[in-house]
Design a protein around this motif. Sequence first.
Motif, PDB file in Angstrom:
ATOM      1  N   UNK A  90       0.502  -1.351  -0.592  1.00  0.00           N
ATOM      2  CA  UNK A  90      -0.535  -0.176  -0.315  1.00  0.00           C
ATOM      3  C   UNK A  90       0.946   1.433  -0.006  1.00  0.00           C
ATOM      4  N   UNK A  91       1.872   1.540  -0.188  1.00  0.00           N
ATOM      5  CA  UNK A  91       3.275   2.575   0.171  1.00  0.00           C
ATOM      6  C   UNK A  91       2.708   3.529  -0.925  1.00  0.00           C
ATOM      7  N   UNK A  92       2.330   3.487  -2.179  1.00  0.00           N
ATOM      8  CA  UNK A  92       2.008   4.286  -3.208  1.00  0.00           C
ATOM      9  C   UNK A  92       0.767   4.916  -2.944  1.00  0.00           C
ATOM     10  N   UNK A  93      -0.682   4.142  -2.165  1.00  0.00           N
ATOM     11  CA  UNK A  93      -1.840   4.339  -2.119  1.00  0.00           C
ATOM     12  C   UNK A  93      -1.685   5.336  -1.584  1.00  0.00           C
ATOM     13  N   UNK A  94      -3.420   6.106  -1.758  1.00  0.00           N
ATOM     14  CA  UNK A  94      -3.494   6.997  -1.191  1.00  0.00           C
ATOM     15  C   UNK A  94      -4.923   6.881   0.305  1.00  0.00           C
ATOM     16  N   UNK A  95      -5.203   6.784   1.333  1.00  0.00           N
ATOM     17  CA  UNK A  95      -6.729   6.935   1.619  1.00  0.00           C
ATOM     18  C   UNK A  95      -7.482   8.448   1.210  1.00  0.00           C
ATOM     19  N   UNK A  96      -8.305   7.680   1.480  1.00  0.00           N
ATOM     20  CA  UNK A  96      -9.679   9.055   0.934  1.00  0.00           C
ATOM     21  C   UNK A  96     -10.056  10.309   1.876  1.00  0.00           C
ATOM     22  N   UNK A  97      -9.804  11.655   1.929  1.00  0.00           N
ATOM     23  CA  UNK A  97     -10.075  12.435   2.745  1.00  0.00           C
ATOM     24  C   UNK A  97     -11.293  13.197   2.082  1.00  0.00           C
ATOM     25  N   UNK A  98     -12.425  13.612   2.772  1.00  0.00           N
ATOM     26  CA  UNK A  98     -12.852  14.072   2.073  1.00  0.00           C
ATOM     27  C   UNK A  98     -12.945  16.306   1.831  1.00  0.00           C
ATOM     28  N   UNK A  99     -12.412  15.944   2.873  1.00  0.00           N
ATOM     29  CA  UNK A  99     -11.588  17.527   2.508  1.00  0.00           C
ATOM     30  C   UNK A  99     -10.941  18.161   1.644  1.00  0.00           C
ATOM     31  N   UNK A 100     -10.757  16.989   1.191  1.00  0.00           N
ATOM     32  CA  UNK A 100      -9.680  17.966   0.744  1.00  0.00           C
ATOM     33  C   UNK A 100      -9.602  17.237  -1.529  1.00  0.00           C
ATOM     34  N   UNK A 101     -10.981  16.997  -1.996  1.00  0.00           N
ATOM     35  CA  UNK A 101     -11.351  16.733  -2.554  1.00  0.00           C
ATOM     36  C   UNK A 101     -12.532  16.898  -3.185  1.00  0.00           C
ATOM     37  N   UNK A 102     -12.758  18.042  -4.522  1.00  0.00           N
ATOM     38  CA  UNK A 102     -13.922  18.838  -4.745  1.00  0.00           C
ATOM     39  C   UNK A 102     -14.782  18.100  -5.735  1.00  0.00           C
ATOM     40  N   UNK A 103     -16.021  18.244  -5.927  1.00  0.00           N
ATOM     41  CA  UNK A 103     -16.894  17.810  -6.585  1.00  0.00           C
ATOM     42  C   UNK A 103     -16.476  17.354  -8.463  1.00  0.00           C
ATOM     43  N   UNK A 104     -15.626  18.409  -8.555  1.00  0.00           N
ATOM     44  CA  UNK A 104     -15.472  18.374  -9.988  1.00  0.00           C
ATOM     45  C   UNK A 104     -14.129  17.045 -10.274  1.00  0.00           C
ATOM     46  N   UNK A 105     -13.557  17.550  -9.279  1.00  0.00           N
ATOM     47  CA  UNK A 105     -12.575  15.865  -9.402  1.00  0.00           C
ATOM     48  C   UNK A 105     -13.083  14.934  -8.943  1.00  0.00           C
ATOM     49  N   UNK A 106     -13.688  14.411  -8.445  1.00  0.00           N
ATOM     50  CA  UNK A 106     -14.449  13.364  -7.772  1.00  0.00           C
ATOM     51  C   UNK A 106     -15.363  12.581  -9.519  1.00  0.00           C
ATOM     52  N   UNK A 107     -15.978  14.193  -9.708  1.00  0.00           N
ATOM     53  CA  UNK A 107     -16.833  13.361 -11.005  1.00  0.00           C
ATOM     54  C   UNK A 107     -15.792  12.710 -11.872  1.00  0.00           C
ATOM     55  N   UNK A 108     -14.831  13.385 -12.772  1.00  0.00           N
ATOM     56  CA  UNK A 108     -13.984  13.036 -13.145  1.00  0.00           C
ATOM     57  C   UNK A 108     -13.313  11.148 -13.013  1.00  0.00           C
ATOM     58  N   UNK A 109     -12.797  11.742 -11.558  1.00  0.00           N
ATOM     59  CA  UNK A 109     -12.658  10.325 -11.797  1.00  0.00           C
ATOM     60  C   UNK A 109     -13.177   9.105 -11.070  1.00  0.00           C
ATOM     61  N   UNK A 110     -14.572   9.496 -11.023  1.00  0.00           N
ATOM     62  CA  UNK A 110     -15.516   8.100 -11.491  1.00  0.00           C
ATOM     63  C   UNK A 110     -15.454   8.155 -12.996  1.00  0.00           C
ATOM     64  N   UNK A 111     -15.843   8.298 -13.620  1.00  0.00           N
ATOM     65  CA  UNK A 111     -16.132   8.784 -15.190  1.00  0.00           C
ATOM     66  C   UNK A 111     -14.849   8.317 -15.946  1.00  0.00           C
ATOM     67  N   UNK A 112     -13.341   8.628 -15.550  1.00  0.00           N
ATOM     68  CA  UNK A 112     -12.060   8.271 -15.823  1.00  0.00           C
ATOM     69  C   UNK A 112     -12.340   6.580 -15.541  1.00  0.00           C
TER      70      UNK A 112
END
Length: 246
Positions: A90-112
């Motif tokens: 898991x060294x290169x992985x990241x955990x999810x921090x809701x405060x650091x992710x914008x809605x636009x970034x989430x939408x783009x990431x989910x479509x990708x």
Amino acid sequence: MAFENKQDPFVRGLEKKTLILNLLREDTFSTVGNASLYLGISRDNSYRTFKRLEKEGLVILDERPWRLAQRGKCAIWGLTKKGLRAIVSFESCRYYNPKRVSNASIEHSLETQRAKIFALRAGWAWVSSRDVYQKAHKEPSRWLQVPDAIATTPKGKVMAIEIERSEKSIARYETIANNYCQMLYEQTIQGIIYICDVEKKKSVERKILSPEKVFIQGRLNNFNETFKSKFIFLNIEEWETYAKDP
């Protein structure tokens, strides 16, 4: 990713949880819809698996308003610090921090992510944006344009993948076309696939292919059909079909 042959419910449940964590290892977060597509199971089954992971403290639920949600909100399931530690390598992985992710970034990431799932189901290899940026950082002279992902077809063709949610200016697209034509010339990639919203696809295609000339090896060349044919424009449904027979 079928589970029909796993007769033991415990084994089936464990495998589903492992596969979802594997999806989150690369992408940090997902949705019930994407995970059910990834695992090849029903949405209800996928939801129950996320709830088990939540109960174990491995994921958290983050409800976001966004344009694609049917009821005004989208349920995002993100990897926790505990979930991160449960993943091998898991060294290169990241955990999810809701405060650091914008809605636009989430939408783009989910479509990708959805585009990636279709590719993986069709036997493609996929390099996600995080690894693409690392590759570009090491070889900036080869990666003049950094795509959202790099996907390799079952026959070995390396394709740049762009998830185009909003249109750019013609001037910006002209720069992008120049960069990609240079990369095509040097065989860094063999094609570029733009995955767009249905209503934006034609406009994006027109803008990208509008230049009459492109710079290659420092010289001005015709932007001819040999290069233009390497740019492919699809909506997400067309992408699912194309991925099966590129």
